[in-house]
Design a protein around this motif. Structure first.
Motif, PDB file in Angstrom:
ATOM      1  N   PHE A 180     -10.469  -0.955   3.013  1.00  0.00           N
ATOM      2  CA  PHE A 180     -11.064  -1.029   2.815  1.00  0.00           C
ATOM      3  C   PHE A 180     -11.488   0.716   2.583  1.00  0.00           C
ATOM      4  O   PHE A 180     -11.119   1.244   4.118  1.00  0.00           O
ATOM      5  N   LEU A 181     -11.311   1.353   2.003  1.00  0.00           N
ATOM      6  CA  LEU A 181     -11.260   3.016   2.065  1.00  0.00           C
ATOM      7  C   LEU A 181     -12.217   3.942   1.437  1.00  0.00           C
ATOM      8  O   LEU A 181     -13.001   2.996   0.666  1.00  0.00           O
ATOM      9  N   ASP A 182     -12.854   4.430   2.356  1.00  0.00           N
ATOM     10  CA  ASP A 182     -14.509   5.057   1.640  1.00  0.00           C
ATOM     11  C   ASP A 182     -13.976   6.497   0.582  1.00  0.00           C
ATOM     12  O   ASP A 182     -12.775   6.561   0.216  1.00  0.00           O
ATOM     13  N   ALA A 183     -14.796   6.197  -0.347  1.00  0.00           N
ATOM     14  CA  ALA A 183     -14.479   6.845  -1.283  1.00  0.00           C
ATOM     15  C   ALA A 183     -14.683   8.553  -1.585  1.00  0.00           C
ATOM     16  O   ALA A 183     -13.485   8.818  -2.669  1.00  0.00           O
ATOM     17  N   ASP A 184     -14.605   9.034  -0.126  1.00  0.00           N
ATOM     18  CA  ASP A 184     -14.962  10.091  -0.137  1.00  0.00           C
ATOM     19  C   ASP A 184     -13.458  10.596   1.211  1.00  0.00           C
ATOM     20  O   ASP A 184     -13.180  11.898   1.463  1.00  0.00           O
ATOM     21  N   ASP A 185     -12.581   9.158   1.170  1.00  0.00           N
ATOM     22  CA  ASP A 185     -11.403   9.935   2.598  1.00  0.00           C
ATOM     23  C   ASP A 185      -9.791   9.644   2.000  1.00  0.00           C
ATOM     24  O   ASP A 185     -10.625   8.992  -0.103  1.00  0.00           O
ATOM     25  N   PHE A 186      -8.881  10.072   2.106  1.00  0.00           N
ATOM     26  CA  PHE A 186      -7.841   9.513   1.345  1.00  0.00           C
ATOM     27  C   PHE A 186      -6.894   8.981   2.513  1.00  0.00           C
ATOM     28  O   PHE A 186      -6.835   9.818   3.320  1.00  0.00           O
ATOM     29  N   ILE A 187      -5.859   8.229   2.305  1.00  0.00           N
ATOM     30  CA  ILE A 187      -4.643   8.292   2.535  1.00  0.00           C
ATOM     31  C   ILE A 187      -3.817   9.426   3.083  1.00  0.00           C
ATOM     32  O   ILE A 187      -3.330   9.776   2.085  1.00  0.00           O
ATOM     33  N   VAL A 188      -3.225   9.228   3.921  1.00  0.00           N
ATOM     34  CA  VAL A 188      -2.299  10.412   4.249  1.00  0.00           C
ATOM     35  C   VAL A 188      -0.862   9.846   3.973  1.00  0.00           C
ATOM     36  O   VAL A 188      -0.501   9.058   4.078  1.00  0.00           O
ATOM     37  N   GLY A 189       0.062  10.894   3.173  1.00  0.00           N
ATOM     38  CA  GLY A 189       1.352  10.333   2.572  1.00  0.00           C
ATOM     39  C   GLY A 189       1.552   9.273   1.904  1.00  0.00           C
ATOM     40  O   GLY A 189       1.027   8.975   0.959  1.00  0.00           O
ATOM     41  N   THR A 190       2.662   8.732   1.977  1.00  0.00           N
ATOM     42  CA  THR A 190       2.724   7.994   0.637  1.00  0.00           C
ATOM     43  C   THR A 190       3.516   6.371   1.511  1.00  0.00           C
ATOM     44  O   THR A 190       3.510   5.447   0.728  1.00  0.00           O
ATOM     45  N   THR A 191       3.341   6.033   2.997  1.00  0.00           N
ATOM     46  CA  THR A 191       4.187   5.480   3.246  1.00  0.00           C
ATOM     47  C   THR A 191       3.526   4.471   3.961  1.00  0.00           C
ATOM     48  O   THR A 191       3.533   3.781   4.692  1.00  0.00           O
ATOM     49  N   PHE A 192       0.914   4.180   3.864  1.00  0.00           N
ATOM     50  CA  PHE A 192       0.826   3.453   3.889  1.00  0.00           C
ATOM     51  C   PHE A 192       1.395   1.529   4.073  1.00  0.00           C
ATOM     52  O   PHE A 192       1.312   1.211   5.723  1.00  0.00           O
ATOM     53  N   VAL A 193       2.039   1.394   2.941  1.00  0.00           N
ATOM     54  CA  VAL A 193       1.945  -0.084   2.788  1.00  0.00           C
ATOM     55  C   VAL A 193       3.341  -0.382   3.787  1.00  0.00           C
ATOM     56  O   VAL A 193       3.046  -1.389   4.596  1.00  0.00           O
ATOM     57  N   GLY A 194       3.950   0.343   3.203  1.00  0.00           N
ATOM     58  CA  GLY A 194       5.176   0.402   4.209  1.00  0.00           C
ATOM     59  C   GLY A 194       5.421   0.076   6.048  1.00  0.00           C
ATOM     60  O   GLY A 194       5.612  -0.382   6.520  1.00  0.00           O
ATOM     61  N   ASP A 195       4.242   1.303   6.150  1.00  0.00           N
ATOM     62  CA  ASP A 195       4.035   1.543   7.472  1.00  0.00           C
ATOM     63  C   ASP A 195       3.951  -0.183   8.487  1.00  0.00           C
ATOM     64  O   ASP A 195       4.539  -0.537   9.652  1.00  0.00           O
ATOM     65  N   LEU A 196       2.570  -0.675   7.353  1.00  0.00           N
ATOM     66  CA  LEU A 196       1.454  -1.773   7.528  1.00  0.00           C
ATOM     67  C   LEU A 196       2.295  -2.981   8.306  1.00  0.00           C
ATOM     68  O   LEU A 196       1.745  -3.835   8.635  1.00  0.00           O
ATOM     69  N   ARG A 197       3.228  -3.473   6.491  1.00  0.00           N
ATOM     70  CA  ARG A 197       3.404  -4.404   6.298  1.00  0.00           C
ATOM     71  C   ARG A 197       4.252  -4.749   7.458  1.00  0.00           C
ATOM     72  O   ARG A 197       4.440  -6.269   7.427  1.00  0.00           O
ATOM     73  N   PRO A 198       5.325  -5.045   8.583  1.00  0.00           N
ATOM     74  CA  PRO A 198       5.880  -5.151   9.340  1.00  0.00           C
ATOM     75  C   PRO A 198       4.981  -5.243  10.017  1.00  0.00           C
ATOM     76  O   PRO A 198       5.003  -6.771  11.255  1.00  0.00           O
ATOM     77  N   LEU A 199       3.836  -5.711  10.474  1.00  0.00           N
ATOM     78  CA  LEU A 199       2.715  -5.216  11.662  1.00  0.00           C
ATOM     79  C   LEU A 199       1.993  -6.570  10.475  1.00  0.00           C
ATOM     80  O   LEU A 199       1.520  -7.651  11.065  1.00  0.00           O
ATOM     81  N   LEU A 200       0.877  -6.574   9.830  1.00  0.00           N
ATOM     82  CA  LEU A 200       0.798  -7.859   8.533  1.00  0.00           C
ATOM     83  C   LEU A 200       1.575  -8.940   8.913  1.00  0.00           C
ATOM     84  O   LEU A 200       0.832 -10.075   8.894  1.00  0.00           O
ATOM     85  N   ALA A 201       2.462  -8.950   8.356  1.00  0.00           N
ATOM     86  CA  ALA A 201       3.895 -10.458   9.459  1.00  0.00           C
ATOM     87  C   ALA A 201       3.354 -10.822  10.623  1.00  0.00           C
ATOM     88  O   ALA A 201       3.357 -12.350  10.358  1.00  0.00           O
ATOM     89  N   LYS A 202       2.644 -10.225  11.742  1.00  0.00           N
ATOM     90  CA  LYS A 202       2.358 -10.921  12.535  1.00  0.00           C
ATOM     91  C   LYS A 202       1.062 -11.786  12.544  1.00  0.00           C
ATOM     92  O   LYS A 202       0.849 -12.431  13.476  1.00  0.00           O
ATOM     93  N   GLY A 203       0.018 -11.576  11.379  1.00  0.00           N
ATOM     94  CA  GLY A 203      -1.066 -12.710  11.676  1.00  0.00           C
ATOM     95  C   GLY A 203      -1.876 -11.803  11.996  1.00  0.00           C
ATOM     96  O   GLY A 203      -2.801 -12.437  12.332  1.00  0.00           O
TER      97      GLY A 203
END
Length: 364
Positions: A87-110
């Motif tokens: 959930f991203l608030d509409a007045d905020d923003f993601i830093v950089g371009t690697t958000f999904v890549g940074d999180l996906r290995p951690l998401l695999a842990k469930g």
């Protein structure tokens, strides 16, 4: 859970035409990309829908009558099939371009949830020198449950700093009309009871303080009524949490925990009580039993002791500075850096010591 869980982003927007493109653009820049991008416009009456329509099939745009942030976020969940939802608030923003890549290995842990740090910025995206929350060195579900018991909350960022497992969102079964009407209230509060929670000591997004944030005027101008509203929201958050947790009452029962004691201390200061010794003592006694770092405990101790000085202007400035780094005056910043760095100069942003916790605190 698959080896490469899918990740969707849901942006709930209401009259944030000034910021929504930055939020969406920051999402679309990610490589690898989000599996789904859903934007729910919650009845905006500015030109938000026009701006969002220009993205075409890059996003899934849902327009609905105004129902509030929680209702918009839950509508976004219903419009996705992803295993994890950010959930991203509409007045905020993601830093950089690697958000999904940074999180996906951690998401695999469930995990039930991943949370990470945010950097406070102003309307022009300039840093406010605040990175929050200041998580302990190791901070998982067990420590969070203990913090809930001891303090009534655990250290958790606001909406933009959380990724939830879809199954846990469904299990909590929030009503769109639930109180408090925020996605970052009851939902994150109960996550440590539904599985592991991973805390990242890394800034992945920016939280924008611009004067129009939900509740932001209350941070800069705290009153008895606004602080009492926070106490009411705290109670409502726990009341809504009891059913999914199968409890009759919170683990701390009727005892006053740190969240309540801090706001009662602030109320006493705002109302001009000459002697706050009893309130300060109860607050410090509760705070010292927390899992806060030694540095954070030192900062909060200094802050509370300064409230003993019966000068109303000083007390007001201390309370405002505690609630929002955007309103932190120069001398308070200097004091924080002196306490943190022993009088040495430092260009590092001080860790934010606000209670940026789950149960609908009004501060980021």
């Amino acid at each position: 859970m698959s080896e490469t869980p899918t990740l969707a982003v849901v942006i709930a927007n209401y009259n944030y035409a000034s910021f929504i493109r930055e939020a969406v653009d920051s999402v679309l820049r990610q490589s690898p990309a989000f599996d789904e991008v859903v934007v729910v416009d919650d009845g905006s009456n500015d030109n938000s829908v026009e701006l969002l329509s220009a993205y075409g099939d890059q996003i899934k745009l849902i327009c609905q009558a105004n129902g509030g942030q929680l209702a918009a976020c839950l509508r976004g969940v219903a419009e996705t099939n992803a295993e994890y939802i950010y959930f991203l608030d509409a007045d905020d923003f993601i830093v950089g371009t690697t958000f999904v890549g940074d999180l996906r290995p951690l998401l695999a842990k469930g995990p039930a949830k991943i949370q990470f740090q945010l950097e406070g910025v102003n309307k022009q995206r300039e840093s406010l020198g605040s990175i929050f929350p200041a998580f302990p060195a190791t901070y998982g579900a067990a420590e969070m449950r203990e913090d809930n018991r001891r303090m009534g909350f655990y250290q958790c960022p606001p909406t933009t700093g959380n990724v939830f497992r879809r199954e846990t969102i469904v299990a909590v079964n929030l009503s769109p009309n639930a109180k408090p009407p925020y996605i970052d209230a009851t939902l994150p509060l109960v996550m440590p009871y539904f599985g592991e929670v991973i805390s990242l000591h890394k800034v992945l997004a920016c939280y924008r303080v611009h004067g129009s944030n939900m509740g932001c005027s209350d941070w800069a101008n705290p009153t008895h009524n606004s602080l009492q509203k926070e106490l009411d929201n705290f109670k409502d958050s726990w009341d809504a949490a009891l059913t999914p947790l199968g409890l009759q009452q919170p683990q701390f029962g009727n005892a006053k925990r740190l969240y309540v004691l801090e706001r009662e201390l602030m109320i006493g200061a705002i109302e001009g009580e000459w002697w706050l010794g009893g309130r300060v003592g109860r607050y410090l006694g509760s705070m010292r039993r927390t899992e806060f770092s030694g540095r954070t405990k030192l900062l909060l101790t200094v802050w509370a002791l300064l409230l003993l000085i019966p000068i109303q202007s000083l007390r007001t400035r201390l309370i405002v500075s505690r609630r929002s780094s955007a309103n932190r005056s120069g001398w308070i910043r200097s004091l924080l850096k002196w306490v943190l760095h022993g009088g040495r100069n430092s260009s590092r942003a001080e860790p934010d010591v606000r209670l940026a916790s789950a149960p609908t605190v009004a501060s980021p």
